[in-house]
Design a protein around this motif. Sequence first.
Motif, mmCIF file in Angstrom:
data_model
loop_
_atom_site.group_PDB
_atom_site.id
_atom_site.type_symbol
_atom_site.label_atom_id
_atom_site.label_comp_id
_atom_site.label_asym_id
_atom_site.label_seq_id
_atom_site.Cartn_x
_atom_site.Cartn_y
_atom_site.Cartn_z
ATOM 1 N N ASN A 1 0.728 -1.100 -0.077
ATOM 2 C CA ASN A 1 0.032 0.100 -0.112
ATOM 3 C C ASN A 1 0.707 1.225 -0.041
ATOM 4 O O ASN A 1 2.047 1.124 0.173
ATOM 5 C CB ASN A 1 -0.692 0.155 1.219
ATOM 6 N N ARG B 1 0.654 4.794 1.790
ATOM 7 C CA ARG B 1 0.067 5.444 2.867
ATOM 8 C C ARG B 1 0.831 6.497 3.672
ATOM 9 O O ARG B 1 2.110 6.390 3.741
ATOM 10 C CB ARG B 1 -0.319 4.672 4.000
ATOM 11 N N ASP B 2 0.136 8.007 3.413
ATOM 12 C CA ASP B 2 0.859 9.104 4.016
ATOM 13 C C ASP B 2 2.477 9.155 3.122
ATOM 14 O O ASP B 2 3.154 9.661 4.023
ATOM 15 C CB ASP B 2 1.425 8.911 5.542
ATOM 16 N N GLY B 3 2.336 8.645 1.986
ATOM 17 C CA GLY B 3 3.569 9.165 1.023
ATOM 18 C C GLY B 3 4.489 7.934 1.252
ATOM 19 O O GLY B 3 5.603 8.257 0.670
ATOM 20 N N GLU B 4 4.181 6.972 2.053
ATOM 21 C CA GLU B 4 5.308 5.955 2.112
ATOM 22 C C GLU B 4 4.839 4.413 1.832
ATOM 23 O O GLU B 4 3.547 4.059 1.841
ATOM 24 C CB GLU B 4 5.704 5.874 3.418
ATOM 25 N N TRP C 1 -5.522 0.803 -4.466
ATOM 26 C CA TRP C 1 -4.294 1.686 -3.756
ATOM 27 C C TRP C 1 -3.496 2.571 -4.521
ATOM 28 O O TRP C 1 -2.353 2.856 -4.069
ATOM 29 C CB TRP C 1 -3.413 0.564 -2.960
ATOM 30 N N GLY D 1 -2.397 7.695 -3.410
ATOM 31 C CA GLY D 1 -1.436 8.515 -2.845
ATOM 32 C C GLY D 1 -0.386 8.947 -3.821
ATOM 33 O O GLY D 1 0.454 9.410 -3.272
ATOM 34 N N ASP E 1 0.391 12.639 -4.780
ATOM 35 C CA ASP E 1 0.791 13.717 -3.600
ATOM 36 C C ASP E 1 2.397 13.043 -3.468
ATOM 37 O O ASP E 1 3.155 13.793 -3.115
ATOM 38 C CB ASP E 1 0.091 13.201 -2.429
ATOM 39 N N ALA E 2 2.437 11.610 -3.506
ATOM 40 C CA ALA E 2 3.717 11.089 -3.196
ATOM 41 C C ALA E 2 5.004 11.675 -4.113
ATOM 42 O O ALA E 2 6.267 11.564 -4.010
ATOM 43 C CB ALA E 2 3.995 9.664 -3.120
ATOM 44 N N SER F 1 8.737 14.848 -1.103
ATOM 45 C CA SER F 1 7.774 13.898 -1.125
ATOM 46 C C SER F 1 8.423 12.803 -1.714
ATOM 47 O O SER F 1 7.983 11.595 -1.319
ATOM 48 C CB SER F 1 6.373 14.203 -1.694
ATOM 49 N N ARG G 1 10.906 10.850 0.451
ATOM 50 C CA ARG G 1 10.245 10.234 1.377
ATOM 51 C C ARG G 1 9.756 8.856 0.781
ATOM 52 O O ARG G 1 10.032 7.973 1.567
ATOM 53 C CB ARG G 1 9.166 10.794 2.076
ATOM 54 N N SER H 1 11.096 5.028 1.925
ATOM 55 C CA SER H 1 10.287 4.126 2.116
ATOM 56 C C SER H 1 10.264 2.705 1.432
ATOM 57 O O SER H 1 10.447 1.572 2.165
ATOM 58 C CB SER H 1 8.907 4.507 2.347
#
Length: 384
Positions: free
Chosen positions: A63, A65-68, A104, A107, A110-111, A117, A120, A124
Amino acid sequence: MLSRSMVLAVIAGIASLGAPPSPALVQPARRLIVGYLFAGNAVAEISDVDAARLTHINYAFANLRDGEVVEGFASDGENFRRLRELRQRHPQLRVLVAVGGWTWSGGFSDAALTVASRDRLVRSAVAFVQRHDLDGLDIDWEYPGLPGNGNTNRPEDKANFTAMMAALRAGLDDLGRRTGRTYLLTFAAGAFPRFIEHTELAQVAASIDWVNLMTYDFRVAAVDPIAGHHANLFDHPDDDKHRSGDAAVREFLAAGVPAAKLVLGVPFYGRGWMDVRAERNGLYQPGVPLTDAKGLTYARLAADLVGRDGYERHWDSTAQQPYLWNASRRIFIAYDDPESVRRKAQYVVERGLAGVMYWQHGSDRTGTLLQALHEYLQQGSTHR
């Protein structure tokens, strides 16, 4: 001293060494066979994975999630452990994680948006690969610059996708320098013109090892009221969409992706319509979605439907694709079988493509379609 005729014979012989072989004489070469494995919340059934016939497994999905990049299911850790054990028994096998997918991909925009971003995301992703001792990443963003499953999307996605893939390539290469290993970077691509319009494929191709071209779902009963092939190799004149695997390959080649980095997709499942008009055995006739279409795995089709209970198999020589027609129930089912799979494998060799991928293992645990692919493409891989 050589006579003039002997010199000419030698020159002709040398010239023939550099000439491309006739398509009729091209022999199957070692190609990629990439299988997607989707277990969801379950512990994966690894024992029935015929790893000797595979070059790569793409575990679906991680997935975002929050850019990771993060684990998507509670069973992922155990499933990766089982895949590592499978890789130990089959040293030619490489295991990657597919990130995103239809559900999924929300995101990614944004990532990929900024340098920070993307950094990051890369950190990850590299940590994920290390944590599970994987051989690389398969990015499944569905789709840059397009809403997909109601996802955030921006015009900037086009350039940001290029930058994101370049950053991931750099991150995996840096990891490789530290570990002494080579890590793969691939991505799954929509096989339609709008995907090409919203990406910079020639630039992205420089960062990746290959593209998994999703040459299926050309028709989906839920949104397409005309019954027809969903993974045909060649165009059919009655198809108003004019989509095919061959068309997608030619479009990606024209967009700058080398043939040696194109992997043709094959579905191990079918698509079905009912209440279909009977003309031409239902092919490209109006219909409505088949109510139990979610169960149209190849294993079920082969065991319960093909040649049984009124379901007759037909072969479309133009599209190079089979289909099922049940005249009494007016049901049309588009699918792949060993004959069409072998034809697609032949196409891969003739066109100099990298290989074949399929979605997904659980749809044919008998291994029939994988065996058909392997018989033509042979075992092993020329890719790292």
